[in-house]
Design a protein around this motif. Structure first.
Motif, PDB file in Angstrom:
ATOM      1  N   GLY A  86       0.590  -1.171   0.206  1.00  0.00           N
ATOM      2  CA  GLY A  86      -0.021  -0.560   0.183  1.00  0.00           C
ATOM      3  C   GLY A  86       1.075   1.104  -0.292  1.00  0.00           C
ATOM      4  N   VAL A  87       0.502   2.383  -0.672  1.00  0.00           N
ATOM      5  CA  VAL A  87       0.941   3.002  -0.797  1.00  0.00           C
ATOM      6  C   VAL A  87       0.260   4.344  -1.148  1.00  0.00           C
ATOM      7  CG1 VAL A  87       3.213   4.571  -2.521  1.00  0.00           C
ATOM      8  CG2 VAL A  87       2.976   1.742  -2.406  1.00  0.00           C
ATOM      9  N   GLY A  88       0.776   5.454  -0.392  1.00  0.00           N
ATOM     10  CA  GLY A  88       0.361   6.591   0.220  1.00  0.00           C
ATOM     11  C   GLY A  88       0.940   7.788  -0.909  1.00  0.00           C
ATOM     12  N   THR A  89       0.441   8.893  -0.507  1.00  0.00           N
ATOM     13  CA  THR A  89       0.549  10.241  -1.557  1.00  0.00           C
ATOM     14  C   THR A  89       1.470  11.600  -0.641  1.00  0.00           C
ATOM     15  OG1 THR A  89      -1.990   9.468  -2.312  1.00  0.00           O
ATOM     16  CG2 THR A  89      -0.933  11.891  -2.183  1.00  0.00           C
ATOM     17  N   GLY A  90       2.213  12.323  -1.638  1.00  0.00           N
ATOM     18  CA  GLY A  90       2.931  13.496  -0.694  1.00  0.00           C
ATOM     19  C   GLY A  90       4.235  13.262  -1.411  1.00  0.00           C
ATOM     20  N   SER A  91       4.667  14.595  -0.872  1.00  0.00           N
ATOM     21  CA  SER A  91       6.149  15.092  -1.316  1.00  0.00           C
ATOM     22  C   SER A  91       7.125  13.878  -0.525  1.00  0.00           C
ATOM     23  CB  SER A  91       6.825  16.119  -1.088  1.00  0.00           C
ATOM     24  OG  SER A  91       6.394  16.681   0.018  1.00  0.00           O
ATOM     25  N   ALA A 101       3.292  -6.039  -6.357  1.00  0.00           N
ATOM     26  CA  ALA A 101       2.188  -4.611  -7.383  1.00  0.00           C
ATOM     27  C   ALA A 101       2.863  -3.581  -6.270  1.00  0.00           C
ATOM     28  CB  ALA A 101       1.900  -5.222  -7.647  1.00  0.00           C
ATOM     29  N   ALA A 102       1.435  -2.980  -6.014  1.00  0.00           N
ATOM     30  CA  ALA A 102       1.175  -1.509  -5.211  1.00  0.00           C
ATOM     31  C   ALA A 102       0.067  -1.340  -5.752  1.00  0.00           C
ATOM     32  CB  ALA A 102       1.269  -0.793  -5.387  1.00  0.00           C
ATOM     33  N   VAL A 103      -0.768  -1.064  -4.078  1.00  0.00           N
ATOM     34  CA  VAL A 103      -2.165  -0.322  -4.496  1.00  0.00           C
ATOM     35  C   VAL A 103      -2.187   1.058  -4.030  1.00  0.00           C
ATOM     36  CG1 VAL A 103      -4.354  -0.051  -3.335  1.00  0.00           C
ATOM     37  CG2 VAL A 103      -3.596  -2.186  -3.797  1.00  0.00           C
ATOM     38  N   SER A 104      -2.306   2.281  -4.666  1.00  0.00           N
ATOM     39  CA  SER A 104      -2.220   3.348  -4.601  1.00  0.00           C
ATOM     40  C   SER A 104      -3.731   4.073  -3.948  1.00  0.00           C
ATOM     41  CB  SER A 104      -1.704   3.858  -5.776  1.00  0.00           C
ATOM     42  OG  SER A 104      -1.768   5.596  -6.368  1.00  0.00           O
ATOM     43  N   SER A 105      -2.802   5.595  -3.381  1.00  0.00           N
ATOM     44  CA  SER A 105      -3.621   6.246  -2.683  1.00  0.00           C
ATOM     45  C   SER A 105      -4.374   7.412  -3.449  1.00  0.00           C
ATOM     46  CB  SER A 105      -3.245   6.297  -1.092  1.00  0.00           C
ATOM     47  OG  SER A 105      -2.257   7.322  -0.914  1.00  0.00           O
ATOM     48  N   GLY A 124      -2.102  16.817   1.215  1.00  0.00           N
ATOM     49  CA  GLY A 124      -2.289  16.887   0.126  1.00  0.00           C
ATOM     50  C   GLY A 124      -3.955  16.304  -0.034  1.00  0.00           C
ATOM     51  N   GLY A 125      -4.942  15.827   0.283  1.00  0.00           N
ATOM     52  CA  GLY A 125      -5.962  16.123  -0.419  1.00  0.00           C
ATOM     53  C   GLY A 125      -7.138  14.098  -0.716  1.00  0.00           C
ATOM     54  N   ALA A 126      -5.562  13.276  -0.542  1.00  0.00           N
ATOM     55  CA  ALA A 126      -5.621  12.213  -0.704  1.00  0.00           C
ATOM     56  C   ALA A 126      -6.655  11.096   1.406  1.00  0.00           C
ATOM     57  CB  ALA A 126      -4.502  11.545  -0.743  1.00  0.00           C
ATOM     58  N   LEU A 127      -6.906  12.102   1.990  1.00  0.00           N
ATOM     59  CA  LEU A 127      -7.031  11.235   2.990  1.00  0.00           C
ATOM     60  C   LEU A 127      -8.281  10.490   3.012  1.00  0.00           C
ATOM     61  CD1 LEU A 127      -9.160  13.299   4.890  1.00  0.00           C
ATOM     62  CD2 LEU A 127      -8.528  14.464   2.417  1.00  0.00           C
ATOM     63  N   THR A 128      -8.839  10.877   1.830  1.00  0.00           N
ATOM     64  CA  THR A 128     -10.034   9.324   2.120  1.00  0.00           C
ATOM     65  C   THR A 128      -9.133   8.042   1.862  1.00  0.00           C
ATOM     66  OG1 THR A 128     -11.649  10.728   1.658  1.00  0.00           O
ATOM     67  CG2 THR A 128     -12.749   9.031   1.558  1.00  0.00           C
ATOM     68  N   ARG A 129      -8.626   8.003   0.242  1.00  0.00           N
ATOM     69  CA  ARG A 129      -8.013   6.820  -0.331  1.00  0.00           C
ATOM     70  C   ARG A 129      -7.058   6.516   1.037  1.00  0.00           C
ATOM     71  NH1 ARG A 129      -8.674   7.363  -6.386  1.00  0.00           N
ATOM     72  NH2 ARG A 129     -10.361   7.994  -6.922  1.00  0.00           N
ATOM     73  N   ASP A 181     -10.051  13.112  -5.759  1.00  0.00           N
ATOM     74  CA  ASP A 181      -9.718  12.067  -7.010  1.00  0.00           C
ATOM     75  C   ASP A 181     -11.225  11.454  -6.937  1.00  0.00           C
ATOM     76  OD1 ASP A 181      -7.178  12.546  -7.344  1.00  0.00           O
ATOM     77  OD2 ASP A 181      -6.303  10.871  -5.912  1.00  0.00           O
ATOM     78  N   ASN A 182     -12.715  12.029  -5.646  1.00  0.00           N
ATOM     79  CA  ASN A 182     -13.522  11.069  -5.306  1.00  0.00           C
ATOM     80  C   ASN A 182     -14.303  12.178  -5.401  1.00  0.00           C
ATOM     81  OD1 ASN A 182     -12.158   9.237  -3.819  1.00  0.00           O
ATOM     82  ND2 ASN A 182     -11.324  10.080  -2.897  1.00  0.00           N
ATOM     83  N   GLY A 183     -13.757  13.545  -6.746  1.00  0.00           N
ATOM     84  CA  GLY A 183     -14.761  14.882  -6.870  1.00  0.00           C
ATOM     85  C   GLY A 183     -15.625  14.850  -5.913  1.00  0.00           C
ATOM     86  N   ASN A 184     -14.967  15.170  -4.836  1.00  0.00           N
ATOM     87  CA  ASN A 184     -15.655  16.394  -3.451  1.00  0.00           C
ATOM     88  C   ASN A 184     -14.649  17.293  -3.178  1.00  0.00           C
ATOM     89  OD1 ASN A 184     -18.176  14.381  -3.106  1.00  0.00           O
ATOM     90  ND2 ASN A 184     -15.771  12.744  -2.364  1.00  0.00           N
TER      91      ASN A 184
END
Ligand code: 5RP
Length: 227
Positions: A30-35, A53-57, A102-107, A168-171
């Protein structure tokens, strides 16, 4: 003086050093998001044959993973993840987090919830005694933007719409300054998540990290809760 960029690079390497010996050819990460995670992804690319493989957030991390030659799977295709690696905006000593800068909190919260072990990678500027300096990101259904903002004012917060940002979820994201969680971040997380129209808030306290790697001028510190 080591710069913040260099600290991010060092902590990304430290996370790789922790997980690499434990990876199997079929492992999915599992891979998160950000710098900070961007640096982790770049390092991971060199070792892409050591795991499956990876699952991305986020869409951002997906693009970077694919550019590094790493296969990205949909979470629905995966039953388990040995590790989830992600940054944070704040970490306390109980490994409660604030995330979502970074706004990716939900995923991020969804992918983290599936992982056996959440490894949080931060530089020392993110380590705090008590969460709350960083405004709390809340992903909201656009229809509920104002009603959620009113509830946040009732809780003593100062909500501000993240202008021009769509998740990414349209919110949309409301960033709420001034909230005081004290010793009860998990209670706040449940309270806020329960407001109609909230998709999720950036408190990761009901379930926080299992291990935090914190890069500082004196090296990498490991924060880990004992069972
Ligand atoms: C994204 C996040 C990030 O992990 C957090 O904002 C930290 O980012 P960075 O590593 O760029 O400081 O929660 O939604």
């Amino acid at each position: 003086m080591i710069t913040q960029d260099q600290l991010k690079q060092q902590v990304a390497q430290a996370a790789l050093d922790v997980i690499l010996p434990q990876l199997q050819p079929e492992s999915v990460l599992g891979v998160g998001t950000g710098s900070t995670v961007d640096r982790f992804i770049d390092l991971l690319g060199v070792h892409r044959d050591a795991f499956g493989a990876a699952v991305s957030s986020s869409e951002r991390s997906t693009r970077r993973l694919q550019a590094a030659g790493i296969q990205v799977l949909d979470l629905n295709q995966v039953a388990s993840l040995p590790f989830y690696v992600d940054g944070a905006d704040e970490v306390d000593h109980q490994l409660n987090l604030i995330k979502g800068g970074g706004g990716a909190l939900t995923r991020e919260k969804i992918v983290a919830s599936v992982a056996d072990r959440f490894i949080c990678i931060v530089d020392e500027t993110k380590l705090v005694e008590t969460l709350g300096r960083f405004p709390l990101p809340i992903e909201v259904i656009p229809l509920a933007r104002e009603s959620v903002a009113r509830e946040m004012r009732q809780l003593g917060g100062r909500p501000e719409l993240r202008a021009g940002f769509i998740t990414d979820n349209g919110n949309q994201i409301i960033d709420v300054a001034g909230l005081a969680y004290g010793s009860q971040p998990a209670e706040f997380e449940a309270l806020i998540n329960n407001i109609p129209g909230v998709v999720t808030c950036g408190l990761f306290a009901i379930s926080g990290a299992h291990l935090a790697l914190v890069a500082g001028q004196a090296g990498i510190a490991r924060l880990e809760l004992q069972d």
